[in-house]
Design a protein around this motif. Structure first.
Motif, PDB file in Angstrom:
ATOM      1  N   GLN A  74       0.829  -1.197   0.000  1.00  0.00           N
ATOM      2  CA  GLN A  74       0.000   0.000   0.000  1.00  0.00           C
ATOM      3  C   GLN A  74       0.873   1.260   0.000  1.00  0.00           C
ATOM      4  OE1 GLN A  74      -3.717  -0.202   2.400  1.00  0.00           O
ATOM      5  NE2 GLN A  74      -2.750  -1.945   3.407  1.00  0.00           N
ATOM      6  N   ALA A  75       0.223   2.388  -0.210  1.00  0.00           N
ATOM      7  CA  ALA A  75       0.928   3.668  -0.245  1.00  0.00           C
ATOM      8  C   ALA A  75       1.573   3.965   1.104  1.00  0.00           C
ATOM      9  CB  ALA A  75      -0.039   4.782  -0.622  1.00  0.00           C
ATOM     10  N   ILE A  76       2.753   4.599   1.075  1.00  0.00           N
ATOM     11  CA  ILE A  76       3.397   5.075   2.291  1.00  0.00           C
ATOM     12  C   ILE A  76       3.870   6.507   2.055  1.00  0.00           C
ATOM     13  CG2 ILE A  76       4.131   2.767   2.986  1.00  0.00           C
ATOM     14  CD1 ILE A  76       6.976   3.490   2.106  1.00  0.00           C
ATOM     15  N   THR A  77       4.018   7.252   3.135  1.00  0.00           N
ATOM     16  CA  THR A  77       4.516   8.630   3.036  1.00  0.00           C
ATOM     17  C   THR A  77       5.824   8.811   3.794  1.00  0.00           C
ATOM     18  OG1 THR A  77       3.135   9.282   4.915  1.00  0.00           O
ATOM     19  CG2 THR A  77       2.213   9.615   2.708  1.00  0.00           C
ATOM     20  N   GLY A  78       6.369   7.723   4.293  1.00  0.00           N
ATOM     21  CA  GLY A  78       7.651   7.808   4.977  1.00  0.00           C
ATOM     22  C   GLY A  78       8.141   6.432   5.379  1.00  0.00           C
ATOM     23  N   TYR A  79       9.448   6.344   5.599  1.00  0.00           N
ATOM     24  CA  TYR A  79      10.007   5.095   6.089  1.00  0.00           C
ATOM     25  C   TYR A  79      11.302   5.387   6.836  1.00  0.00           C
ATOM     26  CZ  TYR A  79      13.358   5.071   2.139  1.00  0.00           C
ATOM     27  OH  TYR A  79      14.359   5.381   1.236  1.00  0.00           O
ATOM     28  N   SER A  80      11.676   4.461   7.712  1.00  0.00           N
ATOM     29  CA  SER A  80      12.931   4.554   8.464  1.00  0.00           C
ATOM     30  C   SER A  80      13.712   3.271   8.270  1.00  0.00           C
ATOM     31  CB  SER A  80      12.665   4.768   9.957  1.00  0.00           C
ATOM     32  OG  SER A  80      12.072   6.022  10.208  1.00  0.00           O
ATOM     33  N   ILE A  81      14.978   3.425   7.860  1.00  0.00           N
ATOM     34  CA  ILE A  81      15.896   2.298   7.797  1.00  0.00           C
ATOM     35  C   ILE A  81      16.657   2.269   9.111  1.00  0.00           C
ATOM     36  CG2 ILE A  81      17.930   1.348   6.659  1.00  0.00           C
ATOM     37  CD1 ILE A  81      15.502   1.116   4.925  1.00  0.00           C
ATOM     38  N   MET A  82      16.611   1.142   9.818  1.00  0.00           N
ATOM     39  CA  MET A  82      17.218   1.027  11.137  1.00  0.00           C
ATOM     40  C   MET A  82      18.263  -0.089  11.138  1.00  0.00           C
ATOM     41  SD  MET A  82      13.689   1.465  13.344  1.00  0.00           S
ATOM     42  CE  MET A  82      12.853   0.235  12.345  1.00  0.00           C
ATOM     43  N   PRO A  83      19.507   0.253  10.805  1.00  0.00           N
ATOM     44  CA  PRO A  83      20.558  -0.768  10.804  1.00  0.00           C
ATOM     45  C   PRO A  83      21.023  -1.088  12.211  1.00  0.00           C
ATOM     46  CG  PRO A  83      21.482   1.358  10.241  1.00  0.00           C
ATOM     47  CD  PRO A  83      20.005   1.571  10.393  1.00  0.00           C
ATOM     48  N   ASP A  84      21.652  -2.261  12.371  1.00  0.00           N
ATOM     49  CA  ASP A  84      22.224  -2.617  13.663  1.00  0.00           C
ATOM     50  C   ASP A  84      23.705  -2.255  13.739  1.00  0.00           C
ATOM     51  OD1 ASP A  84      22.808  -4.486  11.751  1.00  0.00           O
ATOM     52  OD2 ASP A  84      22.416  -6.239  13.001  1.00  0.00           O
ATOM     53  N   LYS A  85      24.193  -1.515  12.734  1.00  0.00           N
ATOM     54  CA  LYS A  85      25.506  -0.880  12.752  1.00  0.00           C
ATOM     55  C   LYS A  85      25.305   0.575  12.354  1.00  0.00           C
ATOM     56  CE  LYS A  85      28.289  -4.971  11.624  1.00  0.00           C
ATOM     57  NZ  LYS A  85      29.379  -5.502  10.763  1.00  0.00           N
TER      58      LYS A  85
END
Length: 209
Positions: A74-85
């Motif tokens: 579905q449509a999104i208006t934002g996202y966060s990439i959360m690496p463990d490094k």
């Protein structure tokens, strides 16, 4: 104290990013996308994706480049990439690809920001969903294939205004898995979010290398 900054890339890097996005779209198309859920509540958005070891930046050859690709139902208006490094750099502009035409979609674009180094890359913009591919990259210190290998999560959001009232939704996190393009290891297949065949969100995780 970390100061929020962004690394600007050259036009050549942007062109390469667009090419990578097109290639990633083809890769995702080789896997049949799960059907959209009957319940269209944005909180139930489903996403799948993976990461790949990228080519080192000539301007910073000691950094490891992590290329990420994901798509959502579905449509999104934002996202966060959360690496463990810690992410030491990232692309500030991200574009989406329409899987039907394999071309950059004018409606799918995000602007990203965050601290460098930092534990998250936050991107705002819009994509229509429908499994349009979002691809970009971030850097980490050292070799991407060195154990323990990086395994980022992605959290997606959707916001809208109805009758003057803001509605906000969150889905995820979704595990992007360990990087492809690395030698096999004893930790092959292990991800930060344990796989559970009873949960539809974990069924969407692309097998890690």
């Amino acid at each position: 104290m970390h100061v929020p900054v962004t690394r600007l890339r050259s036009r050549l890097s942007l062109a390469l990013a667009v090419l990578a996005a097109l290639t990633a779209a083809v890769v995702l198309l080789n896997h049949s996308a799960p059907p959209a859920p009957a319940d269209q509540n944005p909180n139930n958005t489903l996403c799948k994706g993976h990461i790949t070891k990228g080519k080192a930046d000539p301007a910073d050859p000691t950094s490891g480049v992590v290329e990420y690709t994901f798509a959502c139902s579905q449509a999104i208006t934002g996202y966060s990439i959360m690496p463990d490094k810690e992410a030491t750099a990232f692309e500030t502009e991200v574009f989406g690809v329409d899987p039907a035409t394999k071309e950059i979609a004018a409606t799918d674009a995000f602007s990203c920001a965050g601290s460098q180094p930092g534990w998250g890359v936050n991107c705002t913009g819009t994509t229509t969903g429908n499994w349009h591919t979002i691809s970009s990259k971030f850097d980490i210190d050292g070799d991407v294939c060195a154990e323990p290998r990086v395994d980022p999560l992605v959290l997606v959001t959707y916001a809208s205004v109805t009758a003057g009232k803001v509605q906000q939704y969150i889905a995820g996190p979704f595990d992007l898995g360990r990087p492809r393009g690395c030698p096999k290891s004893a930790n092959s297949g292990k991800t930060r979010i344990p796989k559970d065949t009873d949960e539809p969100t974990t069924q969407l995780v692309t097998p890690a290398s």
